[in-house]
Design an enzyme around this catalytic site. Structure first.
Site: not given
Length: 808
Positions: A186, A331, A333, A338, A370, A659, A661, A666, A720
């Protein structure tokens, strides 16, 4: 002829075609002659000949186009192809490109059974027309193939064997040792989220705070700040936790970037140009990315903000080009800055990068709690995000859409790879070459170098992956040999990078015990289904990753070993849930789940095992439900009656949009990025994406379970979602663990979907509301045809007007 499963790696080289007649030569089949009543003629003009590789109807490779060599085109291109396909033939299709599409010259068929022994096959294969007759002049194509079955892969089912694991092969960026990573769940983690998670060496896991770290990185930059985003919004604050204030933390992002640019810091931004954000549609575009507002905000300032289209592979047809530049996106992000050295007292600077799923825009700030309603007068009063209801607004009240996402901070040599990605993109689409010349600052900014010693317990090995092509970035290898070594593939005229899908496949093939996968779109494009719908060949990328997962589970069942895959999805893709596009995606998602469960149940039955398939593969979504408290924000208006909005407000529940990804393998290897498991994210010539894969060489699951930062991160995420910690959860592959998680998620779904609720939902992890029939068919969970408070079908519906290119 019966199909044979090719599961492994196929090495293919396409050399040349001999005796080819092109240009104005007639090439036709009897069936086409009967249909068209006239011959099919190759496009006039300059011949542009290319060849593609198919496993039956699944497209797995394509050469570049060869111009002005109509009789003897020579490609000499090699391909490294991951495969998991039931196939009869490897098919080489030769075409002549033209502005509208391409004209078929012919196809050559090499039976799969010739490859099964694993020997190299080097031969000339006859090219046939659509009636399987030789084309004129008896043209042949020279190819070389060798198939390596998955069981020959030394990493198959063994995980990461040692700290010398070299990373994913055939990629543009090599694995970088000596790095440091911060993992973020998050955008923010408050101080009262304190799960006590033990790690090896007597340590405990400590969560990191993404937007606090991004704020500090931007604030403390002295030379450059580079940003790319699907959306970058100027009117929001990164710091909102009143218990963790920072000096100047109430500043808006746009103002902060202007301030840094005015101080002399080079601030460059590449923001996706949403072509729908024009007056004829609406200024903020169909996707509400604020791209026009952001460009206008920085106009005539010292911040260089460039809106960039997602330009298509230059070799595509006119129609394809218009389609890609309108519906596909940039897409990635990333933030690259520096930064000060980790040791105090040094005047030198280093490069630090952020990579993941969180855009710097509205609607993304959230915490592991949330809340739906309780932050509407504080953190989310000026950042109310709810695109799933028509007319939703803060004045009408909640529920807002909570946002669960994952991000990372990269330090060390890999941070420079993220920087190089930005420089490649800027030089292609940024306009003026105003990138900072770091060579001129080599006395200040240190070159790529390790930030940890090899014997440091907290060192990381990290590798950067992308989906991108030459339409969006400069400086890719141009020779076939260099391109093959870097794992690049050809469009018709562009070089394409698909290393994210390679990273996922490589990671899936290695583990011994478990997967935890979080993804916002999870699609297997069901090859046979697409063929029936479109009567055409289709790409294989979106099919392979879910298939690899089910094949992995099947292999473990056959070996008599435990293996569990946990998949967390959004309840539905963001948008109006009854809409045609959302329902079409849900339909593809159902088919994907069904394909996987059929594989698993067939393997269980073949091995005489009577067991719930959810013990091997289990799907979840996230949701929240809150009872009303005194002192809550009271809206001045109400939603229209008898709408999804009004029903959700009355029932005090809504999904938490996933959202993220991410994949954890393992508890020792992690992938975090911007890419979904679907065609557009994995293709390379559609959405541009970025991801990182990483492990800690001193925390591998070799002799005992891994207990490094990845394990701690996974347990923190489960805390969470489940609202609890339990010793059972430490071993995700065990039957006890998966049954515990499934039982809790089933209970939470019952509470979430019940008519009333007396207390807050104790956790967020919900069973995805489907059932699995005895043969693997995915059906409705009894009593759950529609998602709660909506009239949207859980199983979705096939669209009769939206093409799969939009929904896969």
């Amino acid at each position: 002829m019966a199909k044979t499963l090719l599961h492994g790696t196929l090495h293919v080289t396409i050399f040349e075609v001999d005796h080819l007649k092109a240009g104005s030569v007639v090439v036709f089949s009897e069936s086409l002659r009967r249909t068209l009543r006239k011959p099919l003629v190759l496009a006039k003009g300059t011949p542009k000949i290319y060849a593609s590789i198919d496993l039956d109807k699944a497209r797995v490779g394509r050469t570049r186009m060869i111009e002005n060599e109509p009789n003897n085109p020579k490609w000499n291109e090699s391909f490294h192809i991951y495969c998991g396909h039931p196939s009869t033939n490897v098919i080489f299709t030769v075409k002549d490109d033209n502005p509208i599409g391409a004209t078929l010259i012919g196809r050559a068929y090499l039976p799969v059974h010739e490859l099964l022994e694993g020997e190299e096959v080097d031969k000339w294969v006859e090219i046939l027309d659509e009636d399987k007759n030789p084309i004129s002049e008896g043209s042949k194509i020279h190819v070389k193939l060798q198939y390596f079955d998955i069981t020959q892969d030394r990493n198959w089912a063994h995980g990461i064997r040692s700290s010398k694991f070299p990373g994913v092969p055939y990629t543009f960026f090599s694995q970088r040792p000596g790095c440091r990573i911060s993992l973020y769940q998050d955008a923010h983690v408050p101080d009262n989220f304190v799960p006590k998670i033990p790690l090896s060496g007597g340590k405990f896991y400590e969560p990191h705070r993404c937007w606090e770290d991004v704020f500090d990185a931007i604030t403390n930059a002295k030379h450059f700040i580079y940003i790319t985003g699907w959306s970058v919004y100027t009117e929001f604050a990164l710091i909102r936790d009143t218990r963790r204030p920072k000096p100047g933390g109430d500043i808006m992002l746009g103002e902060l970037l202007k301030k840094k640019a005015d101080e002399g810091v080079r601030v460059l931004m590449l923001v996706w140009d949403d072509r729908t954000s024009v007056g004829l549609l609406k200024k903020d575009g169909l996707m509400a990315t604020h791209d026009q507002e952001t460009e206008e905000y920085f106009r005539d300032s010292n911040v260089h903000c460039v809106l960039c289209l997602r330009n298509p592979d230059d070799g595509g047809g006119i129609i394809q080009g218009l389609t890609i530049s309108t519906i596909f996106t940039h897409h990635q992000k990333i933030v690259v800055v520096d930064s000060e050295m980790p040791t105090s007292g040094s005047e030198n600077r280093r490069v630090v990068s952020f990579v993941g799923g969180i855009d710097l825009c509205d609607g993304r700030y959230d915490t592991p709690f949330h809340s739906l309603f309780r932050t509407l007068d504080t953190a989310h009063h000026d950042d109310f995000h709810q695109p799933n209801f028509e007319g939703a607004a803060i004045t009408k009240g909640g529920p807002r859409e909570p946002w669960h996402d994952i991000h990372s901070r990269l330090e060390g040599p890999v941070a420079w790879d993220v920087l190089f990605n930005f420089e490649q993109r800027w030089r292609k689409q940024g306009g003026k070459d105003i990138l900072l010349n770091l060579r001129e600052l080599q006395d200040v900014i240190i070159p790529p170098s390790p930030v940890t010693f090899p014997d440091d317990d907290e060192t990381w090995n990290v590798q950067l992956f992308r989906s991108i092509d030459e339409g969006a970035a400069f400086f890719f290898p141009q020779t076939p040999e260099e391109a093959a070594k870097a794992g690049l593939v050809s469009g018709k005229e562009n070089i394409i990078v698909r290393s994210i899908q390679d990273a996922y496949i490589h990671a899936i093939r290695g583990p011994k015990i478990s997967f935890i996968l979080k993804i916002s779109i999870f699609l297997e494009a069901l090859l046979a289904g697409i063929q029936r719908i479109l009567k055409m060949r289709t790409s294989v990328l979106c099919i392979l990753i879910p298939k690899e997962l089910s094949l992995k589970i099947v292999s473990k069942i056959e070996a008599g070993k435990r293996f569990t895959v946990y998949v967390v999805l959004p309840m539905w893709p963001e948008g109006i849930p009854e809409s045609g596009s959302v329902q079409a995606i849900l339909d593809w998602q159902r088919r994907t789940m069904e394909m996987m469960y059929k594989d698993i149940i067939q393997a269980l039955q073949a091995n005489g095992i009577e067991e719930d398939p959810r013990n091997y593969l289990t799907f979840f979504c996230l949701g929240n439900r809150e009872v009303k408290r005194d002192g809550e924000y009271e809206p001045s208006e109400k939603p229209d009656p008898d709408t999804d909005y009004s029903r959700a407000q009355e029932s005090r529940r809504f999904m938490i949009y996933v959202h993220a990804k991410m994949m954890i393998v393992d508890d020792e290897y992690i992938i975090i990025g911007s890419a979904n498991i679907n065609q557009r994210s994995m293709d390379g010539a559609k959405d541009s994406e970025i991801a990182m894969g990483a492990y800690q060489p001193h925390h591998l699951a070799t002799r005992e379970p891994a207990r490094g930062q990845i394990h701690g991160f996974r347990m923190s995420l489960w805390y969470e979602h489940l609202g609890m910690l339990d010793d059972t959860l430490a071993l995700p592959e065990s039957v006890d663990c998966v049954q515990k998680v499934n039982t809790v998620a089933d209970k939470y779904w019952d509470l979430y979907s019940s008519e009333t609720l007396e207390n807050d939902l104790p956790g967020h992890l919900l069973r995805y509301p489907i059932a699995v029939a005895s043969e693997g068919n995915v059906t409705e969970l009894p009593g759950t045809e529609f998602f709660p408070d909506t009239k949207a079908r859980v199983l979705g519906a096939k669209s009769d007007f939206l093409p799969p290119i939009l929904t896969t």
